[in-house]
Structures are given as structure tokens and as C-alpha cells.
Design a protein around this motif. Structure first.
Motif, PDB file in Angstrom:
ATOM      1  N   ASN A   1       0.837  -1.196   0.000  1.00 15.11           N
ATOM      2  CA  ASN A   1       0.000   0.000   0.000  1.00 15.11           C
ATOM      3  C   ASN A   1       0.878   1.255   0.000  1.00 15.11           C
ATOM      4  O   ASN A   1       0.575   2.238  -0.674  1.00 15.11           O
ATOM      5  CB  ASN A   1      -0.948   0.000   1.202  1.00 15.11           C
ATOM      6  CG  ASN A   1      -1.923   1.149   1.144  1.00 15.11           C
ATOM      7  OD1 ASN A   1      -2.707   1.265   0.206  1.00 15.11           O
ATOM      8  ND2 ASN A   1      -1.878   2.005   2.146  1.00 15.11           N
ATOM      9  N   ALA A   2       1.969   1.201   0.757  1.00 13.57           N
ATOM     10  CA  ALA A   2       2.876   2.356   0.815  1.00 13.57           C
ATOM     11  C   ALA A   2       3.489   2.647  -0.564  1.00 13.57           C
ATOM     12  O   ALA A   2       3.594   3.816  -0.963  1.00 13.57           O
ATOM     13  CB  ALA A   2       3.977   2.111   1.838  1.00 13.57           C
ATOM     14  N   GLN A   3       3.895   1.595  -1.282  1.00 19.91           N
ATOM     15  CA  GLN A   3       4.450   1.797  -2.625  1.00 19.91           C
ATOM     16  C   GLN A   3       3.394   2.384  -3.548  1.00 19.91           C
ATOM     17  O   GLN A   3       3.659   3.334  -4.287  1.00 19.91           O
ATOM     18  CB  GLN A   3       4.954   0.470  -3.206  1.00 19.91           C
ATOM     19  CG  GLN A   3       6.236  -0.016  -2.587  1.00 19.91           C
ATOM     20  CD  GLN A   3       6.578  -1.433  -3.034  1.00 19.91           C
ATOM     21  OE1 GLN A   3       5.736  -2.338  -2.998  1.00 19.91           O
ATOM     22  NE2 GLN A   3       7.822  -1.620  -3.445  1.00 19.91           N
ATOM     23  N   MET A   4       2.198   1.807  -3.506  1.00 22.84           N
ATOM     24  CA  MET A   4       1.135   2.305  -4.375  1.00 22.84           C
ATOM     25  C   MET A   4       0.843   3.777  -4.091  1.00 22.84           C
ATOM     26  O   MET A   4       0.791   4.595  -5.005  1.00 22.84           O
ATOM     27  CB  MET A   4      -0.153   1.496  -4.184  1.00 22.84           C
ATOM     28  CG  MET A   4      -1.305   2.025  -5.054  1.00 22.84           C
ATOM     29  SD  MET A   4      -2.895   1.245  -4.738  1.00 22.84           S
ATOM     30  CE  MET A   4      -3.277   1.878  -3.106  1.00 22.84           C
ATOM     31  N   THR A   5       0.690   4.104  -2.830  1.00 29.34           N
ATOM     32  CA  THR A   5       0.371   5.480  -2.447  1.00 29.34           C
ATOM     33  C   THR A   5       1.479   6.434  -2.884  1.00 29.34           C
ATOM     34  O   THR A   5       1.205   7.504  -3.447  1.00 29.34           O
ATOM     35  CB  THR A   5       0.151   5.566  -0.923  1.00 29.34           C
ATOM     36  OG1 THR A   5      -0.928   4.686  -0.579  1.00 29.34           O
ATOM     37  CG2 THR A   5      -0.187   6.977  -0.487  1.00 29.34           C
ATOM     38  N   ASP A   6       2.709   6.052  -2.642  1.00 28.07           N
ATOM     39  CA  ASP A   6       3.854   6.880  -3.018  1.00 28.07           C
ATOM     40  C   ASP A   6       3.912   7.086  -4.532  1.00 28.07           C
ATOM     41  O   ASP A   6       4.028   8.215  -5.013  1.00 28.07           O
ATOM     42  CB  ASP A   6       5.150   6.234  -2.528  1.00 28.07           C
ATOM     43  CG  ASP A   6       6.387   7.042  -2.891  1.00 28.07           C
ATOM     44  OD1 ASP A   6       6.412   8.268  -2.639  1.00 28.07           O
ATOM     45  OD2 ASP A   6       7.333   6.435  -3.435  1.00 28.07           O
ATOM     46  N   TRP A   7       3.818   6.014  -5.288  1.00 25.41           N
ATOM     47  CA  TRP A   7       3.922   6.107  -6.744  1.00 25.41           C
ATOM     48  C   TRP A   7       2.750   6.864  -7.353  1.00 25.41           C
ATOM     49  O   TRP A   7       2.941   7.675  -8.253  1.00 25.41           O
ATOM     50  CB  TRP A   7       4.046   4.728  -7.367  1.00 25.41           C
ATOM     51  CG  TRP A   7       5.328   4.025  -7.045  1.00 25.41           C
ATOM     52  CD1 TRP A   7       6.474   4.579  -6.524  1.00 25.41           C
ATOM     53  CD2 TRP A   7       5.596   2.642  -7.210  1.00 25.41           C
ATOM     54  NE1 TRP A   7       7.432   3.614  -6.363  1.00 25.41           N
ATOM     55  CE2 TRP A   7       6.918   2.410  -6.775  1.00 25.41           C
ATOM     56  CE3 TRP A   7       4.847   1.561  -7.663  1.00 25.41           C
ATOM     57  CZ2 TRP A   7       7.510   1.153  -6.798  1.00 25.41           C
ATOM     58  CZ3 TRP A   7       5.434   0.303  -7.692  1.00 25.41           C
ATOM     59  CH2 TRP A   7       6.755   0.109  -7.266  1.00 25.41           C
ATOM     60  N   LEU A   8       1.543   6.603  -6.871  1.00 25.56           N
ATOM     61  CA  LEU A   8       0.392   7.333  -7.412  1.00 25.56           C
ATOM     62  C   LEU A   8       0.501   8.819  -7.126  1.00 25.56           C
ATOM     63  O   LEU A   8       0.166   9.652  -7.965  1.00 25.56           O
ATOM     64  CB  LEU A   8      -0.924   6.769  -6.859  1.00 25.56           C
ATOM     65  CG  LEU A   8      -1.320   5.382  -7.366  1.00 25.56           C
ATOM     66  CD1 LEU A   8      -2.608   4.914  -6.679  1.00 25.56           C
ATOM     67  CD2 LEU A   8      -1.479   5.355  -8.882  1.00 25.56           C
TER      68      LEU A   8
END
Length: 124
Positions: free
Chosen positions: A100-107
Motif C-alpha cells: 500500500n505504501a508503494q502504491m500510495t507513493d507512486w500514485l
């Protein structure tokens, strides 16, 4: 006092290019860890779309001296690749390949890149 103007000579010197390049490297490295069955599917798609942003900026930048509308067209293609990458990021999260952290950061990074591209295209 003399005015010194720094001209950007290469696409790689653009702030939007630097941002897009940095996150595309993160995505590339992470996608190499996706399951083997995804290496020629989702992993390949997300790598290609994230790199396409930089490639379109570079190609359009090189053509800008001949045609500003052509450069604007390449920025529009980069915008499309940015949106595509956001879609693949969501798929990667929903399939459990990224946190979730990667997704949030990248988005978040791609939202910023998208906004920068829109402003850049408007200035042409």
C-alpha cells in the motif's frame, strides 16, 4: 550586474523528466520481483509505460525547435503514459505485488508528474 540565463539543453535537465525517470527506476526494480508469470505481462506493461513518459519528453524536446505543436503532441502522449502507469500501479497493488505504501507513493508522484506535464504543455 550581468543576467545569466540557464538554458535547458536536454530533456533530462527538465524537472518533470527527472521526477519521471526516478520513479520509473523504482518501478522497474520492483517489477523485477513480480511473479515469473507476470514478467511478460503486467511487469512488462508497467515498465514500458513508466519509461514511455521520459522517452516521449526526450523525443518531443528534440523536435521542439522545428515545431512547438509537435512537442505538445509528445507531451500529450507522455500524459497518456502517465495515466496508463497509474492504472498498472493499481493493478499491481490489487494483485498483491506491491505494498500500500508503494502504491500510495507512486500514485502521488505520478499525480505530480501529470500536473507538471499539463502546465508544461500549456506554456508551449
Amino acid at each position: 550586474m550581468e543576467n545569466v540565463v540557464n538554458f535547458i539543453r536536454h530533456a533530462k535537465d527538465l524537472e518533470v523528466y527527472k521526477n519521471a525517470y526516478g520513479v520509473s527506476l523504482e518501478i522497474h526494480k520492483t517489477s523485477l520481483l513480480f511473479p515469473k508469470l507476470e514478467q511478460y505481462a503486467l511487469a512488462d506493461q508497467i515498465r514500458r509505460s513508466s519509461k514511455s513518459i521520459c522517452a516521449n519528453l526526450a523525443e518531443g524536446f528534440a523536435k521542439q525547435s522545428h515545431s512547438k505543436p509537435e512537442f505538445a503532441r509528445f507531451i500529450s502522449m507522455a500524459l497518456g503514459s502517465c495515466s496508463e502507469t497509474q492504472t498498472w500501479i493499481t493493478y499491481a497493488f490489487d494483485l498483491g505485488y506491491i505494498t500500500n505504501a508503494q502504491m500510495t507513493d507512486w500514485l502521488s508522484k505520478y499525480s505530480s508528474i501529470f500536473a507538471m506535464l499539463v502546465k508544461f504543455r500549456e506554456k508551449l
